[in-house]
Design a protein around this motif. Structure first.
Motif, PDB file in Angstrom:
ATOM      1  N   MET A 115       0.853  -1.189   0.000  1.00  0.00           N
ATOM      2  CA  MET A 115       0.000   0.000   0.000  1.00  0.00           C
ATOM      3  C   MET A 115       0.885   1.233   0.000  1.00  0.00           C
ATOM      4  O   MET A 115       1.939   1.251   0.637  1.00  0.00           O
ATOM      5  CB  MET A 115      -0.909  -0.013   1.241  1.00  0.00           C
ATOM      6  CG  MET A 115      -2.031   1.022   1.234  1.00  0.00           C
ATOM      7  SD  MET A 115      -3.133   0.821   2.679  1.00  0.00           S
ATOM      8  CE  MET A 115      -3.901  -0.768   2.328  1.00  0.00           C
ATOM      9  N   ARG A 116       0.482   2.277  -0.721  1.00  0.00           N
ATOM     10  CA  ARG A 116       1.240   3.526  -0.768  1.00  0.00           C
ATOM     11  C   ARG A 116       0.305   4.719  -0.565  1.00  0.00           C
ATOM     12  O   ARG A 116      -0.795   4.751  -1.144  1.00  0.00           O
ATOM     13  CB  ARG A 116       1.939   3.702  -2.131  1.00  0.00           C
ATOM     14  CG  ARG A 116       2.906   2.603  -2.498  1.00  0.00           C
ATOM     15  CD  ARG A 116       4.183   2.631  -1.681  1.00  0.00           C
ATOM     16  NE  ARG A 116       5.130   1.651  -2.171  1.00  0.00           N
ATOM     17  CZ  ARG A 116       5.165   0.366  -1.783  1.00  0.00           C
ATOM     18  NH1 ARG A 116       4.284  -0.069  -0.891  1.00  0.00           N
ATOM     19  NH2 ARG A 116       6.054  -0.460  -2.299  1.00  0.00           N
ATOM     20  N   MET A 117       0.710   5.683   0.221  1.00  0.00           N
ATOM     21  CA  MET A 117       0.009   6.961   0.298  1.00  0.00           C
ATOM     22  C   MET A 117       0.602   7.834  -0.795  1.00  0.00           C
ATOM     23  O   MET A 117       1.736   8.306  -0.684  1.00  0.00           O
ATOM     24  CB  MET A 117       0.200   7.609   1.667  1.00  0.00           C
ATOM     25  CG  MET A 117      -0.549   8.929   1.840  1.00  0.00           C
ATOM     26  SD  MET A 117      -2.358   8.743   1.819  1.00  0.00           S
ATOM     27  CE  MET A 117      -2.662   8.116   3.470  1.00  0.00           C
ATOM     28  N   VAL A 118      -0.158   8.035  -1.877  1.00  0.00           N
ATOM     29  CA  VAL A 118       0.400   8.700  -3.048  1.00  0.00           C
ATOM     30  C   VAL A 118       0.116  10.196  -3.075  1.00  0.00           C
ATOM     31  O   VAL A 118       0.837  10.952  -3.753  1.00  0.00           O
ATOM     32  CB  VAL A 118      -0.102   8.054  -4.356  1.00  0.00           C
ATOM     33  CG1 VAL A 118       0.346   6.598  -4.436  1.00  0.00           C
ATOM     34  CG2 VAL A 118      -1.624   8.161  -4.483  1.00  0.00           C
ATOM     35  N   ALA A 119      -0.924  10.656  -2.359  1.00  0.00           N
ATOM     36  CA  ALA A 119      -1.249  12.083  -2.411  1.00  0.00           C
ATOM     37  C   ALA A 119      -2.125  12.455  -1.230  1.00  0.00           C
ATOM     38  O   ALA A 119      -2.954  11.658  -0.778  1.00  0.00           O
ATOM     39  CB  ALA A 119      -1.952  12.438  -3.715  1.00  0.00           C
ATOM     40  N   VAL A 120      -1.950  13.692  -0.757  1.00  0.00           N
ATOM     41  CA  VAL A 120      -2.765  14.230   0.332  1.00  0.00           C
ATOM     42  C   VAL A 120      -3.247  15.624  -0.071  1.00  0.00           C
ATOM     43  O   VAL A 120      -2.453  16.463  -0.520  1.00  0.00           O
ATOM     44  CB  VAL A 120      -1.975  14.323   1.656  1.00  0.00           C
ATOM     45  CG1 VAL A 120      -2.822  14.994   2.742  1.00  0.00           C
ATOM     46  CG2 VAL A 120      -1.522  12.943   2.108  1.00  0.00           C
ATOM     47  N   ALA A 121      -4.539  15.857   0.070  1.00  0.00           N
ATOM     48  CA  ALA A 121      -5.123  17.172  -0.206  1.00  0.00           C
ATOM     49  C   ALA A 121      -5.536  17.813   1.107  1.00  0.00           C
ATOM     50  O   ALA A 121      -6.119  17.155   1.968  1.00  0.00           O
ATOM     51  CB  ALA A 121      -6.320  17.050  -1.133  1.00  0.00           C
ATOM     52  N   ASN A 122      -5.255  19.078   1.241  1.00  0.00           N
ATOM     53  CA  ASN A 122      -5.651  19.830   2.428  1.00  0.00           C
ATOM     54  C   ASN A 122      -5.768  21.292   2.033  1.00  0.00           C
ATOM     55  O   ASN A 122      -5.043  21.760   1.143  1.00  0.00           O
ATOM     56  CB  ASN A 122      -4.608  19.660   3.546  1.00  0.00           C
ATOM     57  CG  ASN A 122      -5.131  20.112   4.897  1.00  0.00           C
ATOM     58  OD1 ASN A 122      -6.052  19.512   5.450  1.00  0.00           O
ATOM     59  ND2 ASN A 122      -4.551  21.179   5.445  1.00  0.00           N
TER      60      ASN A 122
END
Length: 445
Positions: free
Chosen positions: A43-50
């Motif tokens: 599993m990869r965290m590829v992007a975060v929006a804030n």
């Protein structure tokens, strides 16, 4: 979990990790990112929006990631993910539209904003996992309809109480027992707490004072138990459930709080207590087979007829990846509603409120939420706690009274209001809220 960990290990070996995007970069989002980056193969965290991209960058840095791409358009996001660079942006809809995000996790706690993100993700074939009990409890049933129409999944998360409770319910049913009470346990209940009283605790743990207040004033547990109710068909015995009933005895004595005949008549109920220590959630269940009752007594489960099953913890972000994997790899939802809402969360006045005041968000200074059966919610025209923010009072409302749609002027043109009206019409054929919104939208004069 045994199936999930092996499936994720296989995805890691094959170089095909589940690509996760996240909307929201608060305390829980920070923990989830760290968990995925450092502890979850496959599993990869590829992007975060804030809304503040710098906070999204901080979340990646917290997890030990420094090579981060700032993106502000779709092409830049796709290029970053393709290159293996985690990306941050202030535009959540970029993640919802991305062809390279397999599962989008909503960690915002916002009903209105979350609704826009969720529908955009559906339109682009992206699965949703909610760390947003507020949207699930308020308009979850109609969003599940739209998810199925789009051929995607919207799921609650593991780790938080609804997922924990539904996992235990499935396990108990698998043993052949019939759940009658599904319970959540709190350490504190005071519906008049506010962000000022909770500021010190919030600062100590690096959390939002409004979110911390929603834990203390009962709003959060009402949202959580509503999800469980809608996934099981169980209602509440009364508005507000136990309203903070303290119970500090042996957990095996929890059944004495309930009348089994009433539970059987209703099929089952959702509830919560303050205490006992060492218990986070519980299921009280009965077994119809006297032969199995004999074995349960041998196994130190007591004399029955209700047997107590408990879990002592909820580990929230540690277990959310299990839900992500269940959705992406097995098409398995954690807590899908059976149909229309069975229980909802109404807004109650936290103090005497006055005409002209604008209601703040849940966990604030003006309202707290209570779980209530949908029939009462609908016939009483109660205002949902998840959509109370921004409403303007048309009249005075005394402390502890339930607010209704007739007490407030709604903010104009909210997607959340339209979806909730559609939810009533779709499941109950009830158009009063559709008509109320139409009247509210008419120009004055």
């Amino acid at each position: 979990m045994i199936i999930v960990d092996r499936a994720l290990a296989e995805r890691e070996r094959d170089g095909r990790p589940i690509r996760v995007g996240m909307v929201g970069a608060g305390f829980m989002g920070q923990g989830l990112t760290n968990q995925i980056v450092n502890s979850v193969p496959g599993m990869r965290m590829v992007a975060v929006a804030n809304r503040r991209p710098e906070r999204a960058r901080d979340v990646f840095r917290y997890a030990g990631v420094d090579d981060i791409a700032n993106v502000d358009d779709q092409a830049a996001l796709e290029d970053a993910i393709r290159a293996g660079r985690p990306a941050v942006t202030d535009d959540a809809l970029l993640l919802a539209r991305s062809e390279q995000v397999d599962v989008l996790v909503d960690v915002t706690g916002s009903v209105e904003f979350g609704a826009h993100v969720v529908l955009e993700a559906f339109a682009h074939g992206t699965h949703i996992v909610l760390m947003n009990a507020e949207i699930d409890a308020t308009i979850g049933p109609i969003l599940h309809v739209k998810a199925r129409e789009a051929g995607v999944i919207m799921s609650a998360c593991e780790g938080d109480e609804p997922g924990l409770e539904l996992n235990l319910v499935r396990w108990v049913r698998g043993l052949g027992l019939i759940p009658r009470v599904i319970g959540n346990v709190k350490g504190l209940q005071d519906r008049y707490r506010n962000p000022t009283t909770q500021e010190g605790f919030a600062r100590q743990w690096g959390q939002n004072p409004y979110m911390v207040t929603s834990f203390a004033d009962g709003s959060k547990i009402s949202f959580e138990q509503t999800i469980v109710a809608n996934a099981t068909g169980f209602g509440v015995l009364q508005r507000g459930m136990s309203r903070g009933l303290e119970f500090n005895d042996d957990p095996q004595e929890l059944p004495r709080l309930y009348d089994l005949d009433v539970l059987r008549e209703r099929g089952g109920v959702i509830d919560y207590t303050v205490g006992p220590a060492g218990v986070k959630i519980f299921v009280l269940a009965e077994h119809p087979d006297p032969k199995q009752q004999h074995y349960l007594k041998l196994y130190k489960m007591g004399d029955g007829p209700l047997y107590t099953f408990t879990i002592p913890y909820h580990l929230v972000h540690f277990e959310v990846p299990n839900a992500i994997a269940r959705v992406a790899l097995f098409g398995d939802e954690v807590a899908p509603p059976l149909g229309g809402p069975v229980v909802e969360v109404c807004a109650c006045a936290k103090r005497d409120l006055h005409a002209g005041e604008v209601l703040d968000e849940y966990g604030g200074y003006t309202t707290y939420g209570e779980a209530v059966n949908t029939n009462e919610m609908r016939t009483g025209r109660y205002l949902p706690e998840g959509l109370a923010e921004g409403c303007t009072l048309l009249r005075d409302v005394p402390q502890d009274a339930v607010l209704t749609y007739d007490d407030v002027a709604l903010p104009p043109d909210r997607l959340g209001d339209r979806l909730r009206a559609e939810q009533y019409e779709h499941f109950a054929g009830d158009r009063w809220l559709v008509e109320h919104l139409a009247i509210a939208a008419e120009p004055i004069g």
